[in-house]
Design an enzyme around this catalytic site. Structure first.
Site, PDB file in Angstrom:
ATOM      1  N   TYR A   1       3.651   5.545  -2.571  1.00  0.00           N
ATOM      2  CA  TYR A   1       3.139   6.870  -2.027  1.00  0.00           C
ATOM      3  C   TYR A   1       5.217   6.907  -2.166  1.00  0.00           C
ATOM      4  CZ  TYR A   1      -1.657   6.331  -1.909  1.00  0.00           C
ATOM      5  OH  TYR A   1      -3.181   6.956  -1.778  1.00  0.00           O
TER       6      TYR A   1
ATOM      7  N   TYR B   1       0.652  -1.189  -0.066  1.00  0.00           N
ATOM      8  CA  TYR B   1       0.041  -0.023   0.050  1.00  0.00           C
ATOM      9  C   TYR B   1       1.160   1.569  -0.061  1.00  0.00           C
ATOM     10  CZ  TYR B   1      -5.134   2.033   0.747  1.00  0.00           C
ATOM     11  OH  TYR B   1      -6.234   2.406   0.507  1.00  0.00           O
TER      12      TYR B   1
END
Length: 276
Positions: A179, A175
């Site tokens: 980023y 996840y």
């Protein structure tokens, strides 16, 4: 970094106290100034946090923390708030959350956060938060309460100001990987759909944005200082002090979870969660 800067670096050298001369570019390429190395180190640490969380039975949440609409340049209600003020606002909210967690005896909560810009340049944060099952909901309630103290009733505040996603299984590493990458070098991302640019180009712009405003893109809390880890990884033949042995072995193996465990044993009088 522009082409003239790169050309200048190519002609620079560094000299040690003993007279060794090394090209400056080689030093940069071999340090965390190199986005690839920095990304690898960050993901190693996240992997260790996830392993530690699994072993301790912790639960993980991914939280996106944004600011009130009046602070966004593209908002019809924009009040002229600058990026440094937004940066200070988020830091203040976070300091109050951490203080409230400690007061509520939730000091064992740990994690990592990524700061990045919206399309209009306004900072927002993404956080991975690990907490014991009995602490998870209370920690999230405190975080949400401080995130919504300013203009809680404006349209979209309840849905977007503090957006929480519960991470199941071993999904935390995957996840956060996107980023981390898109804020460093764009590796393995492809297209940055938010920026509508190739991820590598978008990463360069994000790096320039962070440098311009003095924004710390990545930060962890509840973890030992990473500087010690980096120095130990430079040691090739072990360390002379026995108490540093387990720390060195973990760092040398690139095992952040074991490093945290060894650090807690080495410094039993201090809670590692209060170091960062």
């Amino acid at each position: 970094m522009c082409s003239s800067d790169l050309e200048a670096l190519a002609h620079m050298v560094v000299e040690s106290d003993t007279g060794d001369v090394v090209p400056l570019q080689r030093c940069i390429d071999g340090s965390v100034a190199n986005p690839m190395i920095r990304r690898t180190e960050l993901m190693t640490r996240v992997r260790g946090m996830a392993d530690r969380g699994r072993d301790e039975g912790r639960l993980c949440d991914f939280v996106t923390l944004t600011v009130p609409g009046r602070m966004h340049v593209c908002s019809a209600h924009y009040d002229g708030t600058s990026v440094p003020i937004v940066k200070a606002y988020l830091s203040t909210v976070w300091a109050r959350v951490r203080a409230a967690w400690t007061k509520a005896d939730l000091w064992s909560v740990y994690g990592i956060r990524v700061a990045e810009p919206h399309r209009d340049g306004t900072p927002h944060w993404h956080l991975l938060i690990w907490a014991l099952p009995e602490h998870r909901d209370r920690a999230q309630e405190i975080l949400r309460s401080y995130a919504l103290r300013d203009m809680p009733d404006e349209p979209g505040a309840q849905q977007h100001r503090c957006c929480r996603v519960e991470i199941t299984g071993d999904g935390a590493v995957g996840y956060i990987a996107k980023y981390v990458a898109k804020n460093l070098d764009g590796a393995h991302v492809g297209e940055d759909t938010e920026a509508a640019l190739p991820a590598t180009s978008a990463a360069e712009r994000v790096a320039a944005w962070a440098s311009c405003w003095g924004i710390r893109q990545f930060a962890s809390w509840g973890q030992p200082p990473v500087g010690v880890w980096r120095e130990l990884r430079h040691v090739s033949n072990g360390v002379p002090a026995p108490e540093w042995g387990a720390l060195w072995k973990a760092a040398d193996a690139g095992d952040w979870a074991s490093y945290v465990a060894a650090y807690q044993v080495t410094t039993p009088d201090r809670k590692s969660t209060r170091l960062n």
